[in-house]
Motif scaffolding. Structure first.
Motif, mmCIF file in Angstrom:
data_model
loop_
_atom_site.group_PDB
_atom_site.id
_atom_site.type_symbol
_atom_site.label_atom_id
_atom_site.label_comp_id
_atom_site.label_asym_id
_atom_site.label_seq_id
_atom_site.Cartn_x
_atom_site.Cartn_y
_atom_site.Cartn_z
ATOM 1 N N PRO A 174 0.827 -1.217 0.000
ATOM 2 C CA PRO A 174 0.000 0.000 0.000
ATOM 3 C C PRO A 174 0.854 1.257 0.000
ATOM 4 N N ALA A 175 0.340 2.302 -0.612
ATOM 5 C CA ALA A 175 1.042 3.584 -0.625
ATOM 6 C C ALA A 175 1.138 4.140 0.788
ATOM 7 N N SER A 176 2.193 4.917 1.038
ATOM 8 C CA SER A 176 2.372 5.514 2.357
ATOM 9 C C SER A 176 2.892 6.934 2.208
ATOM 10 N N ALA A 177 2.875 7.672 3.317
ATOM 11 C CA ALA A 177 3.306 9.067 3.299
ATOM 12 C C ALA A 177 4.804 9.205 3.070
ATOM 13 N N THR A 178 5.563 8.123 3.230
ATOM 14 C CA THR A 178 7.013 8.184 3.051
ATOM 15 C C THR A 178 7.443 7.726 1.663
ATOM 16 N N ASP A 179 6.505 7.611 0.739
ATOM 17 C CA ASP A 179 6.849 7.136 -0.608
ATOM 18 C C ASP A 179 7.497 8.219 -1.462
ATOM 19 N N ARG A 180 7.400 9.463 -1.039
ATOM 20 C CA ARG A 180 7.992 10.571 -1.791
ATOM 21 C C ARG A 180 9.059 11.250 -0.946
ATOM 22 N N ALA A 181 10.182 11.595 -1.590
ATOM 23 C CA ALA A 181 11.250 12.331 -0.915
ATOM 24 C C ALA A 181 11.543 13.610 -1.680
ATOM 25 N N ASP A 182 11.667 14.727 -0.969
ATOM 26 C CA ASP A 182 12.025 15.993 -1.588
ATOM 27 C C ASP A 182 13.541 16.069 -1.712
ATOM 28 N N LEU A 183 14.029 16.341 -2.926
ATOM 29 C CA LEU A 183 15.467 16.412 -3.171
ATOM 30 C C LEU A 183 15.974 17.833 -3.316
ATOM 31 N N GLY A 184 15.076 18.818 -3.151
ATOM 32 C CA GLY A 184 15.469 20.206 -3.321
ATOM 33 C C GLY A 184 15.479 20.621 -4.775
ATOM 34 N N TRP A 185 15.475 21.935 -4.991
ATOM 35 C CA TRP A 185 15.499 22.506 -6.332
ATOM 36 C C TRP A 185 14.336 21.975 -7.190
ATOM 37 N N LYS A 189 24.919 16.348 -7.368
ATOM 38 C CA LYS A 189 25.594 15.532 -6.361
ATOM 39 C C LYS A 189 24.881 15.634 -5.018
ATOM 40 N N GLU A 190 24.470 16.855 -4.645
ATOM 41 C CA GLU A 190 23.733 17.020 -3.388
ATOM 42 C C GLU A 190 22.387 16.306 -3.441
ATOM 43 N N GLN A 191 21.716 16.354 -4.574
ATOM 44 C CA GLN A 191 20.441 15.640 -4.703
ATOM 45 C C GLN A 191 20.624 14.142 -4.575
ATOM 46 N N VAL A 192 21.689 13.598 -5.143
ATOM 47 C CA VAL A 192 21.976 12.176 -4.966
ATOM 48 C C VAL A 192 22.236 11.876 -3.496
ATOM 49 N N GLY A 193 22.931 12.775 -2.798
ATOM 50 C CA GLY A 193 23.148 12.579 -1.372
ATOM 51 C C GLY A 193 21.839 12.501 -0.601
ATOM 52 N N ARG A 194 20.899 13.376 -0.925
ATOM 53 C CA ARG A 194 19.589 13.343 -0.260
ATOM 54 C C ARG A 194 18.830 12.066 -0.615
ATOM 55 N N LEU A 195 18.940 11.651 -1.872
ATOM 56 C CA LEU A 195 18.293 10.413 -2.295
ATOM 57 C C LEU A 195 18.849 9.222 -1.523
ATOM 58 N N THR A 238 20.420 9.223 1.376
ATOM 59 C CA THR A 238 20.059 9.320 2.793
ATOM 60 C C THR A 238 18.637 8.818 3.019
ATOM 61 N N TRP A 239 17.721 9.226 2.169
ATOM 62 C CA TRP A 239 16.327 8.765 2.253
ATOM 63 C C TRP A 239 16.245 7.247 2.125
ATOM 64 N N LEU A 240 16.932 6.699 1.128
ATOM 65 C CA LEU A 240 16.905 5.244 0.944
ATOM 66 C C LEU A 240 17.518 4.533 2.145
ATOM 67 N N GLY A 241 18.573 5.110 2.702
ATOM 68 C CA GLY A 241 19.224 4.481 3.844
ATOM 69 C C GLY A 241 18.381 4.457 5.094
ATOM 70 N N ASP A 242 17.415 5.359 5.189
ATOM 71 C CA ASP A 242 16.531 5.407 6.351
ATOM 72 C C ASP A 242 15.317 4.489 6.215
ATOM 73 N N LEU A 243 15.128 3.895 5.033
ATOM 74 C CA LEU A 243 13.994 2.998 4.803
ATOM 75 C C LEU A 243 14.360 1.577 5.211
ATOM 76 N N PRO A 244 13.367 0.720 5.439
ATOM 77 C CA PRO A 244 13.668 -0.680 5.761
ATOM 78 C C PRO A 244 14.492 -1.342 4.661
ATOM 79 N N VAL A 245 15.316 -2.282 5.040
ATOM 80 C CA VAL A 245 16.177 -2.983 4.096
ATOM 81 C C VAL A 245 15.339 -3.869 3.176
ATOM 82 N N THR A 246 15.690 -3.882 1.894
ATOM 83 C CA THR A 246 15.046 -4.753 0.929
ATOM 84 C C THR A 246 16.100 -5.639 0.266
ATOM 85 N N ASP A 247 15.651 -6.730 -0.340
ATOM 86 C CA ASP A 247 16.583 -7.618 -1.033
ATOM 87 C C ASP A 247 17.183 -6.936 -2.260
ATOM 88 N N ALA A 248 16.400 -6.112 -2.945
ATOM 89 C CA ALA A 248 16.871 -5.440 -4.158
ATOM 90 C C ALA A 248 16.274 -4.045 -4.221
#
Length: 257
Positions: A93-104, A138-144, A146-156
């Motif tokens: 199911p969709a959740s409120a954490t499915d979108r991340a703001d990367l700035g700009w 590069k900063e946007q990739v850093g934010r991306l 960081t967001w992925l790293g804070d999510l639960p671990v997935t196999d892929a």
């Protein structure tokens, strides 16, 4: 498609170029190519939601698609992910954490799938476009990351999109350093020379940078690329200046154990 040993998926990405540059003429080409490609998952960028551009594509072939959206800059515009009907039952199911703001005025959007015993995270994004602003990307990739790293671990994890960054840029290097592999490079042995511009001609073309490879399907974890090709890359019959978009799409066949 699945068997006892592995799951096979066709993944893709495409920047639609919003409603600019001869949209009415481009739409039939987009529909024809999408109907032929029928990806299992595709990330779309520059989608204008009131025009239902993502859903029009999803209705173009034999399969049905569910659309998830994540705005960027303004609520009627941004990224979208289309999930093929065969996978809808595996979609979380969709959740409120499915979108991340990367700035700009850029963002990232994810969907989560449970494919048998394997968990897959599929992410679509679109980075800043001005060629001289490599530091912003590069900063946007850093934010991306960081967001992925804070999510639960997935196999892929798969991250697709228009990065507006050629392979020599820090944004590309940062993805590689974080453990992501380019699916096109993994399958074909080299990145495509050009994914933008396509050859589309219009009265107000995007001239924001030099031609190059800007679009990627990034893979991490237990997912392997087995084949890759450009898609949405054929001009109209009789008009070599008309293409589905100003970007080519990238399609990668992958397997999960």
């Amino acid at each position: 498609m699945t068997d006892r040993a592995q799951i096979r998926l066709r993944l893709a990405t495409l920047n639609l170029r919003n409603l600019a540059d001869r949209w009415d003429e481009r739409l039939p080409l987009l529909l024809a190519d999408f109907g032929a490609l029928q990806p299992d998952l595709i990330g779309l960028q520059e989608v204008v939601y009131p025009m239902q551009q993502d859903r029009l594509l999803g209705a173009a072939g034999a399969s049905a698609y569910v659309a998830r959206r994540g705005w960027a800059g303004r609520p009627e515009y941004g990224n979208a992910i289309l999930v093929r009907d065969a996978l809808v039952a595996t979609l979380e199911p969709a959740s409120a954490t499915d979108r991340a703001d990367l700035g700009w005025d850029r963002s990232a959007l994810r969907v989560e799938l449970r494919l048998g015993a394997a968990s897959l995270r599929f992410v679509a994004t679109h980075l800043h476009h001005l060629a001289h602003d490599a530091a912003i990307r590069k900063e946007q990739v850093g934010r991306l990351l960081t967001w992925l790293g804070d999510l639960p671990v997935t196999d892929a994890t798969v991250v697709v999109g228009d990065f507006n960054a050629p392979p020599a840029e820090p944004a590309y290097t940062a993805m590689s350093a974080a453990g992501f592999r380019s699916g096109f490079l993994e399958a074909a042995g080299a990145e495509p020379e050009v994914t933008w511009p396509s050859g589309l001609r219009s009265e107000m073309p995007d001239v924001s940078g030099p031609a190059g490879c800007l679009d990627y399907v990034w893979l991490a974890g237990a997912v392997q690329a087995t084949a890759a090709r450009l898609c949405f890359d054929r001009p109209a019959v009789g008009d070599p200046t008309l293409y589905p978009s100003d970007h080519f799409g990238v399609a990668v066949e992958v397997t999960l154990p």
